[in-house]
Structures are given as structure tokens and as C-alpha cells.
Design a protein around this motif. Structure first.
Motif, PDB file in Angstrom:
ATOM      1  N   PHE A 147      37.221  34.511  52.269  1.00  0.00           N
ATOM      2  CA  PHE A 147      37.236  33.054  52.113  1.00  0.00           C
ATOM      3  C   PHE A 147      38.625  32.424  52.115  1.00  0.00           C
ATOM      4  O   PHE A 147      38.758  31.223  52.346  1.00  0.00           O
ATOM      5  CB  PHE A 147      36.483  32.681  50.834  1.00  0.00           C
ATOM      6  CG  PHE A 147      35.091  33.247  50.803  1.00  0.00           C
ATOM      7  CD1 PHE A 147      34.136  32.854  51.723  1.00  0.00           C
ATOM      8  CD2 PHE A 147      34.744  34.216  49.869  1.00  0.00           C
ATOM      9  CE1 PHE A 147      32.857  33.388  51.714  1.00  0.00           C
ATOM     10  CE2 PHE A 147      33.467  34.762  49.844  1.00  0.00           C
ATOM     11  CZ  PHE A 147      32.517  34.351  50.771  1.00  0.00           C
ATOM     12  N   GLU A 150      39.144  32.615  56.161  1.00  0.00           N
ATOM     13  CA  GLU A 150      38.607  31.245  56.090  1.00  0.00           C
ATOM     14  C   GLU A 150      37.140  31.156  56.536  1.00  0.00           C
ATOM     15  O   GLU A 150      36.722  30.217  57.214  1.00  0.00           O
ATOM     16  CB  GLU A 150      39.470  30.285  56.920  1.00  0.00           C
ATOM     17  CG  GLU A 150      40.902  30.190  56.402  1.00  0.00           C
ATOM     18  CD  GLU A 150      41.737  29.198  57.197  1.00  0.00           C
ATOM     19  OE1 GLU A 150      41.342  28.850  58.331  1.00  0.00           O
ATOM     20  OE2 GLU A 150      42.785  28.761  56.678  1.00  0.00           O
ATOM     21  N   ILE A 151      36.367  32.164  56.157  1.00  0.00           N
ATOM     22  CA  ILE A 151      34.923  32.111  56.406  1.00  0.00           C
ATOM     23  C   ILE A 151      34.320  31.075  55.469  1.00  0.00           C
ATOM     24  O   ILE A 151      34.647  31.024  54.280  1.00  0.00           O
ATOM     25  CB  ILE A 151      34.285  33.500  56.188  1.00  0.00           C
ATOM     26  CG1 ILE A 151      34.801  34.477  57.246  1.00  0.00           C
ATOM     27  CG2 ILE A 151      32.762  33.421  56.219  1.00  0.00           C
ATOM     28  CD1 ILE A 151      34.308  35.901  57.060  1.00  0.00           C
ATOM     29  N   LYS A 152      33.447  30.247  55.993  1.00  0.00           N
ATOM     30  CA  LYS A 152      32.879  29.158  55.202  1.00  0.00           C
ATOM     31  C   LYS A 152      31.858  29.693  54.202  1.00  0.00           C
ATOM     32  O   LYS A 152      30.917  30.386  54.576  1.00  0.00           O
ATOM     33  CB  LYS A 152      32.208  28.144  56.131  1.00  0.00           C
ATOM     34  CG  LYS A 152      31.734  26.886  55.409  1.00  0.00           C
ATOM     35  CD  LYS A 152      31.134  25.892  56.390  1.00  0.00           C
ATOM     36  CE  LYS A 152      30.656  24.640  55.664  1.00  0.00           C
ATOM     37  NZ  LYS A 152      30.058  23.658  56.613  1.00  0.00           N
ATOM     38  N   TYR A 188      34.747  33.351  45.023  1.00  0.00           N
ATOM     39  CA  TYR A 188      33.355  33.329  45.465  1.00  0.00           C
ATOM     40  C   TYR A 188      32.748  34.723  45.367  1.00  0.00           C
ATOM     41  O   TYR A 188      33.429  35.732  45.551  1.00  0.00           O
ATOM     42  CB  TYR A 188      33.260  32.830  46.908  1.00  0.00           C
ATOM     43  CG  TYR A 188      33.496  31.347  47.076  1.00  0.00           C
ATOM     44  CD1 TYR A 188      32.564  30.419  46.603  1.00  0.00           C
ATOM     45  CD2 TYR A 188      34.640  30.866  47.718  1.00  0.00           C
ATOM     46  CE1 TYR A 188      32.773  29.057  46.759  1.00  0.00           C
ATOM     47  CE2 TYR A 188      34.858  29.498  47.876  1.00  0.00           C
ATOM     48  CZ  TYR A 188      33.918  28.603  47.385  1.00  0.00           C
ATOM     49  OH  TYR A 188      34.136  27.258  47.534  1.00  0.00           O
ATOM     50  N   TYR A 203      24.480  35.842  55.683  1.00  0.00           N
ATOM     51  CA  TYR A 203      25.194  35.432  56.897  1.00  0.00           C
ATOM     52  C   TYR A 203      24.496  36.063  58.095  1.00  0.00           C
ATOM     53  O   TYR A 203      24.134  37.244  58.052  1.00  0.00           O
ATOM     54  CB  TYR A 203      26.651  35.898  56.853  1.00  0.00           C
ATOM     55  CG  TYR A 203      27.540  35.075  55.942  1.00  0.00           C
ATOM     56  CD1 TYR A 203      28.140  33.909  56.414  1.00  0.00           C
ATOM     57  CD2 TYR A 203      27.774  35.467  54.632  1.00  0.00           C
ATOM     58  CE1 TYR A 203      28.964  33.150  55.582  1.00  0.00           C
ATOM     59  CE2 TYR A 203      28.591  34.722  53.789  1.00  0.00           C
ATOM     60  CZ  TYR A 203      29.178  33.562  54.272  1.00  0.00           C
ATOM     61  OH  TYR A 203      29.991  32.809  53.451  1.00  0.00           O
TER      62      TYR A 203
END
Length: 266
Positions: A168, A172-174, A187, A197
Motif C-alpha cells: 500500500f 501504491e495498491i489501492k 492496512y 483482489y
């Protein structure tokens, strides 16, 4: 209170105990399957408000058991409260609910069958287990190397915090809707979340899950089973008839119902 334990103890020493015996665990279960616990100590505290010492508490720091007041109290309390629980609570409850025949003719007979099952054990293919150990260790190494290659640097795949930072922050995975930060500020990377996912949404997610699956198989199945079969190619698990509301057996030490079937492991 727990004749299965006693029957197994005597059987291992060449003695077969006949006659009738009442199990307070089973009696509690069939009269109140939703009770939080069916153990003797929990029942006594719930029914009589008396807290009994555990075996570990009774023998703690004492080498002379006969000079240990806690131990002497323990060996008195166990049969005393088991008898009182049966006579004052469980036996009348079985009668009131019309469950006496079920208890004596079915459940207590099943308990003797479970003793034989536990003493006999389950045969294990040791050679296959050893082969599987090599396979899952290879899969762990391969998944780890693929992740390192994708990133260009190493990361501890066994650390939820490092994985959270990686996914994250670095990549920068949502985060998914509803995914909240834990008390540590990161998270969650629990399997329940990561498997939501879509497969292929990010190649590193697939490799992390492959690593985890192989590591879980090794840690909860392969290694413990190999440890338990050093002397004999059999697993001597425990079978519990009072384990579920659905009236099916559960298994423990180890749980034979959690054998991994994914990826053709078994």
C-alpha cells in the motif's frame, strides 16, 4: 467426568474397564449445545460459582506432590465436583429433556468407539510426507525469489507489517472498500482481504499468496505430522463428539479435518 481419558489410560496399560460411566462433557453438550464450554471446570464455575484449579496450577513449583496442598485439593475436587455436577444438574436435566436413552444407548456407546479409534490411530504415508516437505519448501523459495526479483530488494514475507508497507505504500495498491488500518497504523494483509483482489490484479499478490499457502501447508500439516510420526507411521489424534452444534465429530491434536487439498498436495 471424562471417562474417555480414563478408558484410554487403562487400555494403554492393558486393562479394559467395563460397566457404565457418565461423561459430563457429553451430557452438557446434548442438554445445552450452545453452552460456552462443556469442560468440568467451566461447568462447575457456571453452575455452582466455584472456580477449580487447573492441573498446571496444582503442580506448579512443587516436586513433592503429597506435600502440596494445592495438589491434594485438586485430586479431591475433580471427582467430588464431577459427581455433584452429574447428580445435581446433568442427570436431572437429561431426564427432564427426555434424553436419557440417547445419552446411554448412543452417545456413551459412541464414546467407547472413539477410544478405540484414538488408540488405533490413522496410518500415514511417511515417504509421501517427506516428498511433500521438499516440494513446499521449494515452492516457498521460488515464490520468495520471484517477489525479490519484482521488487529489486528483499522483503520479509512472514511480516504482515512489511507486506502492508510494500503493497500500500511502495507499490501504491489501492486498499479495498472496508479495509481499515489496524492499531499499528497499517492496512490488514490477512488472507481474507488479499484473496478478494481479482487474480492477476498485481503479480506480486499472486506470489505472496503462493508463498503463504506453501508456508501454511508446511507449518500446520507437513512438519507437525512428521514430528508426530517419528516412532510410528501413525497419527494418534483426538476425536470429539461434543465439538459442534451440527452433531458431527471434530478432530484435534492434530486436526485431521484440515488436511490441505489445494494444489494437489493430498
Amino acid at each position: 467426568s471424562n471417562p474417555k481419558f480414563d478408558w484410554k489410560f487403562f487400555a494403554k496399560n492393558g486393562l479394559h474397564v467395563g460397566g457404565k460411566a457418565a461423561c459430563t462433557v457429553v451430557a452438557s453438550w446434548i442438554t445445552d449445545e450452545n453452552a460456552p464450554s462443556h469442560g468440568l471446570k467451566e461447568q462447575v464455575e457456571r453452575e455452582f460459582g466455584t472456580k477449580l484449579a487447573t492441573y498446571e496450577e496444582a503442580i506448579q513449583h512443587e516436586h513433592d506432590l503429597f506435600g502440596n496442598e494445592k495438589w491434594l485439593q485438586y485430586v479431591h475436587d475433580d471427582p467430588f465436583w464431577a459427581r455433584k455436577l452429574w447428580l445435581d444438574k446433568l442427570q436431572p436435566r437429561l431426564k427432564d429433556q427426555g434424553l436419557e436413552k440417547l445419552f446411554w444407548s448412543v452417545e456413551m456407546e459412541v464414546l467407547r468407539v472413539l477410544v478405540e479409534m484414538e488408540l488405533t490411530g490413522v496410518a500415514i504415508d511417511l515417504e509421501y510426507l517427506k516428498t511433500l516437505k521438499v516440494r513446499v519448501e521449494k515452492e516457498m523459495v521460488e515464490a520468495r525469489e520471484k517477489v525479490f526479483k519484482m521488487l529489486g530488494h528483499p522483503v520479509n514475507l512472514d511480516s504482515p507489517v512489511e507486506i502492508s508497507k510494500l503493497l500500500f505504500n511502495e507499490l501504491e495498491i489501492k486498499p479495498l472498500p472496508g479495509m481499515e488500518r489496524g492499531k499499528n497504523g497499517f492496512y490488514s494483509t490477512a488472507d481474507d482481504w488479499l484473496t478478494k483482489y481479482p487474480k492477476g490484479s498485481h503479480p506480486i499478490l499472486d506470489e505472496i499468496m503462493d508463498y503463504r499457502h506453501a508456508a501454511h501447508t508446511k507449518g500446520t500439516f507437513v512438519t507437525p505430522y512428521l514430528e508426530r510420526t517419528k516412532e510410528e507411521a501413525r497419527i494418534f489424534a483426538e476425536f470429539n463428539q461434543a465439538g459442534t452444534i451440527a452433531s458431527r465429530f471434530t478432530s484435534s491434536n492434530p486436526n485431521l479435518q484440515q488436511i490441505p487439498t489445494e494444489k494437489g498436495y493430498v
